[in-house]
Design a protein around this motif. Structure first.
Motif, PDB file in Angstrom:
ATOM      1  N   MET A 100      -7.386  -9.935 -14.546  1.00  0.00           N
ATOM      2  CA  MET A 100      -7.727  -8.680 -15.187  1.00  0.00           C
ATOM      3  C   MET A 100      -6.633  -7.677 -14.877  1.00  0.00           C
ATOM      4  O   MET A 100      -6.153  -7.592 -13.757  1.00  0.00           O
ATOM      5  N   ARG A 101      -6.275  -6.890 -15.886  1.00  0.00           N
ATOM      6  CA  ARG A 101      -5.269  -5.840 -15.710  1.00  0.00           C
ATOM      7  C   ARG A 101      -5.946  -4.482 -15.774  1.00  0.00           C
ATOM      8  O   ARG A 101      -6.846  -4.269 -16.591  1.00  0.00           O
ATOM      9  N   LEU A 102      -5.495  -3.586 -14.927  1.00  0.00           N
ATOM     10  CA  LEU A 102      -5.991  -2.219 -14.920  1.00  0.00           C
ATOM     11  C   LEU A 102      -4.844  -1.287 -15.249  1.00  0.00           C
ATOM     12  O   LEU A 102      -3.706  -1.513 -14.834  1.00  0.00           O
ATOM     13  N   GLN A 103      -5.175  -0.247 -16.001  1.00  0.00           N
ATOM     14  CA  GLN A 103      -4.162   0.738 -16.373  1.00  0.00           C
ATOM     15  C   GLN A 103      -4.760   2.123 -16.190  1.00  0.00           C
ATOM     16  O   GLN A 103      -5.906   2.364 -16.566  1.00  0.00           O
ATOM     17  N   ARG A 104      -3.983   3.003 -15.616  1.00  0.00           N
ATOM     18  CA  ARG A 104      -4.442   4.371 -15.370  1.00  0.00           C
ATOM     19  C   ARG A 104      -3.576   5.340 -16.158  1.00  0.00           C
ATOM     20  O   ARG A 104      -2.357   5.209 -16.198  1.00  0.00           O
ATOM     21  N   GLU A 105      -4.225   6.302 -16.795  1.00  0.00           N
ATOM     22  CA  GLU A 105      -3.504   7.357 -17.489  1.00  0.00           C
ATOM     23  C   GLU A 105      -4.295   8.660 -17.363  1.00  0.00           C
ATOM     24  O   GLU A 105      -5.492   8.634 -17.069  1.00  0.00           O
ATOM     25  N   LEU A 106      -3.629   9.764 -17.575  1.00  0.00           N
ATOM     26  CA  LEU A 106      -4.282  11.070 -17.551  1.00  0.00           C
ATOM     27  C   LEU A 106      -4.415  11.595 -18.963  1.00  0.00           C
ATOM     28  O   LEU A 106      -3.461  11.547 -19.741  1.00  0.00           O
ATOM     29  N   ARG A 107      -5.620  12.071 -19.302  1.00  0.00           N
ATOM     30  CA  ARG A 107      -5.869  12.676 -20.612  1.00  0.00           C
ATOM     31  C   ARG A 107      -6.576  13.999 -20.384  1.00  0.00           C
ATOM     32  O   ARG A 107      -7.753  14.011 -19.987  1.00  0.00           O
ATOM     33  N   GLY A 108      -5.861  15.082 -20.588  1.00  0.00           N
ATOM     34  CA  GLY A 108      -6.470  16.398 -20.450  1.00  0.00           C
ATOM     35  C   GLY A 108      -7.082  16.636 -19.082  1.00  0.00           C
ATOM     36  O   GLY A 108      -8.157  17.214 -18.992  1.00  0.00           O
ATOM     37  N   GLY A 109      -6.441  16.168 -18.042  1.00  0.00           N
ATOM     38  CA  GLY A 109      -6.947  16.370 -16.693  1.00  0.00           C
ATOM     39  C   GLY A 109      -7.981  15.346 -16.257  1.00  0.00           C
ATOM     40  O   GLY A 109      -8.514  15.435 -15.155  1.00  0.00           O
ATOM     41  N   VAL A 110      -8.271  14.383 -17.110  1.00  0.00           N
ATOM     42  CA  VAL A 110      -9.233  13.326 -16.788  1.00  0.00           C
ATOM     43  C   VAL A 110      -8.465  12.022 -16.562  1.00  0.00           C
ATOM     44  O   VAL A 110      -7.608  11.657 -17.361  1.00  0.00           O
ATOM     45  N   THR A 111      -8.772  11.346 -15.478  1.00  0.00           N
ATOM     46  CA  THR A 111      -8.172  10.044 -15.205  1.00  0.00           C
ATOM     47  C   THR A 111      -8.927   8.984 -15.997  1.00  0.00           C
ATOM     48  O   THR A 111     -10.144   8.868 -15.880  1.00  0.00           O
ATOM     49  N   VAL A 112      -8.208   8.260 -16.830  1.00  0.00           N
ATOM     50  CA  VAL A 112      -8.806   7.169 -17.607  1.00  0.00           C
ATOM     51  C   VAL A 112      -8.272   5.859 -17.043  1.00  0.00           C
ATOM     52  O   VAL A 112      -7.058   5.648 -16.995  1.00  0.00           O
ATOM     53  N   ILE A 113      -9.186   5.019 -16.586  1.00  0.00           N
ATOM     54  CA  ILE A 113      -8.811   3.707 -16.061  1.00  0.00           C
ATOM     55  C   ILE A 113      -9.350   2.658 -17.021  1.00  0.00           C
ATOM     56  O   ILE A 113     -10.557   2.562 -17.237  1.00  0.00           O
ATOM     57  N   SER A 114      -8.428   1.899 -17.615  1.00  0.00           N
ATOM     58  CA  SER A 114      -8.796   0.853 -18.569  1.00  0.00           C
ATOM     59  C   SER A 114      -8.758  -0.500 -17.867  1.00  0.00           C
ATOM     60  O   SER A 114      -7.834  -0.786 -17.104  1.00  0.00           O
ATOM     61  N   MET A 115      -9.773  -1.300 -18.159  1.00  0.00           N
ATOM     62  CA  MET A 115      -9.875  -2.630 -17.555  1.00  0.00           C
ATOM     63  C   MET A 115      -9.782  -3.659 -18.674  1.00  0.00           C
ATOM     64  O   MET A 115     -10.562  -3.627 -19.614  1.00  0.00           O
ATOM     65  N   ASP A 116      -8.823  -4.579 -18.558  1.00  0.00           N
ATOM     66  CA  ASP A 116      -8.533  -5.529 -19.620  1.00  0.00           C
ATOM     67  C   ASP A 116      -8.625  -6.956 -19.072  1.00  0.00           C
ATOM     68  O   ASP A 116      -7.805  -7.347 -18.249  1.00  0.00           O
ATOM     69  N   GLY A 117      -9.647  -7.689 -19.523  1.00  0.00           N
ATOM     70  CA  GLY A 117      -9.788  -9.070 -19.085  1.00  0.00           C
ATOM     71  C   GLY A 117     -11.207  -9.385 -18.651  1.00  0.00           C
ATOM     72  O   GLY A 117     -12.155  -8.745 -19.094  1.00  0.00           O
ATOM     73  N   GLN A 118     -11.334 -10.361 -17.780  1.00  0.00           N
ATOM     74  CA  GLN A 118     -12.650 -10.783 -17.299  1.00  0.00           C
ATOM     75  C   GLN A 118     -12.875 -10.259 -15.886  1.00  0.00           C
ATOM     76  O   GLN A 118     -11.986 -10.319 -15.045  1.00  0.00           O
ATOM     77  N   LEU A 119     -14.088  -9.780 -15.655  1.00  0.00           N
ATOM     78  CA  LEU A 119     -14.468  -9.303 -14.326  1.00  0.00           C
ATOM     79  C   LEU A 119     -15.543 -10.244 -13.801  1.00  0.00           C
ATOM     80  O   LEU A 119     -16.724 -10.114 -14.129  1.00  0.00           O
ATOM     81  N   ASP A 120     -15.102 -11.218 -13.035  1.00  0.00           N
ATOM     82  CA  ASP A 120     -16.021 -12.236 -12.521  1.00  0.00           C
ATOM     83  C   ASP A 120     -15.766 -12.455 -11.037  1.00  0.00           C
ATOM     84  O   ASP A 120     -15.010 -11.706 -10.416  1.00  0.00           O
ATOM     85  N   SER A 121     -16.382 -13.475 -10.485  1.00  0.00           N
ATOM     86  CA  SER A 121     -16.261 -13.707  -9.043  1.00  0.00           C
ATOM     87  C   SER A 121     -14.824 -13.998  -8.627  1.00  0.00           C
ATOM     88  O   SER A 121     -14.434 -13.724  -7.495  1.00  0.00           O
ATOM     89  N   GLU A 122     -14.028 -14.524  -9.536  1.00  0.00           N
ATOM     90  CA  GLU A 122     -12.641 -14.834  -9.212  1.00  0.00           C
ATOM     91  C   GLU A 122     -11.774 -13.566  -9.191  1.00  0.00           C
ATOM     92  O   GLU A 122     -10.899 -13.411  -8.340  1.00  0.00           O
ATOM     93  N   THR A 123     -12.006 -12.653 -10.135  1.00  0.00           N
ATOM     94  CA  THR A 123     -11.158 -11.460 -10.248  1.00  0.00           C
ATOM     95  C   THR A 123     -11.715 -10.245  -9.506  1.00  0.00           C
ATOM     96  O   THR A 123     -10.970  -9.301  -9.227  1.00  0.00           O
ATOM     97  N   ALA A 124     -13.014 -10.249  -9.198  1.00  0.00           N
ATOM     98  CA  ALA A 124     -13.661  -9.054  -8.641  1.00  0.00           C
ATOM     99  C   ALA A 124     -13.014  -8.514  -7.362  1.00  0.00           C
ATOM    100  O   ALA A 124     -12.812  -7.306  -7.261  1.00  0.00           O
ATOM    101  N   PRO A 125     -12.675  -9.361  -6.382  1.00  0.00           N
ATOM    102  CA  PRO A 125     -12.085  -8.790  -5.164  1.00  0.00           C
ATOM    103  C   PRO A 125     -10.795  -8.007  -5.421  1.00  0.00           C
ATOM    104  O   PRO A 125     -10.592  -6.914  -4.892  1.00  0.00           O
ATOM    105  N   ARG A 126      -9.914  -8.563  -6.253  1.00  0.00           N
ATOM    106  CA  ARG A 126      -8.652  -7.870  -6.541  1.00  0.00           C
ATOM    107  C   ARG A 126      -8.894  -6.625  -7.389  1.00  0.00           C
ATOM    108  O   ARG A 126      -8.294  -5.577  -7.167  1.00  0.00           O
ATOM    109  N   VAL A 127      -9.814  -6.727  -8.361  1.00  0.00           N
ATOM    110  CA  VAL A 127     -10.131  -5.566  -9.205  1.00  0.00           C
ATOM    111  C   VAL A 127     -10.712  -4.437  -8.348  1.00  0.00           C
ATOM    112  O   VAL A 127     -10.333  -3.273  -8.518  1.00  0.00           O
ATOM    113  N   GLN A 128     -11.593  -4.789  -7.436  1.00  0.00           N
ATOM    114  CA  GLN A 128     -12.178  -3.770  -6.554  1.00  0.00           C
ATOM    115  C   GLN A 128     -11.077  -3.063  -5.766  1.00  0.00           C
ATOM    116  O   GLN A 128     -11.044  -1.839  -5.672  1.00  0.00           O
ATOM    117  N   GLN A 129     -10.168  -3.827  -5.223  1.00  0.00           N
ATOM    118  CA  GLN A 129      -9.069  -3.263  -4.444  1.00  0.00           C
ATOM    119  C   GLN A 129      -8.172  -2.390  -5.335  1.00  0.00           C
ATOM    120  O   GLN A 129      -7.806  -1.275  -4.952  1.00  0.00           O
TER     121      GLN A 129
END
Length: 111
Positions: free
Chosen positions: A1-30
């Motif tokens: 899973m890939r995460l991307q962070r951007e700012l829009r009008g003072g709001v942090t937008v974090i986009s998550m792209d991919g699968q969030l499962d037991s395999e990816t969850a630990p790294r995504v959480q971090q």
């Protein structure tokens, strides 16, 4: 899973792209914790999250708790019908402000 962070009008937008499962969850959480600001407004965009297991729900719960223990206001957007149904059935949906788009989330959090 890939995460991307951007700012829009003072709001942090974090986009998550991919699968969030037991395999990816630990790294995504971090990675989410590293991208998550200590204060402010955050929209978590799940529109490109293709699958979420119970491990993914746990990641969302931990992010919710992190927001509760800080001054961050958090909204979710882009929930697929399956993810929305699972979150509703488990009671997780009630924890979050859920909006239909990133733009709506930015507006909801800045009002």
């Amino acid at each position: 899973m890939r995460l991307q962070r951007e700012l829009r009008g003072g709001v942090t937008v974090i986009s998550m792209d991919g699968q969030l499962d037991s395999e990816t969850a630990p790294r995504v959480q971090q990675d989410l914790q590293a991208l998550f600001p200590e204060e402010g407004l955050v929209v978590l965009d799940l529109s490109r999250t293709l699958y979420m297991s119970s491990a993914g729900l746990r990641v969302l719960l931990l992010i919710y708790r992190q927001a509760q223990h800080s001054t961050v206001r958090l909204a979710l957007t882009g929930l697929s019908p399956d993810v929305r149904a699972i979150m509703d059935a488990t009671g997780f949906l009630g924890f979050f402000t859920v909006v239909e788009s990133v733009e709506e989330g930015v507006e909801a959090l800045t009002v």
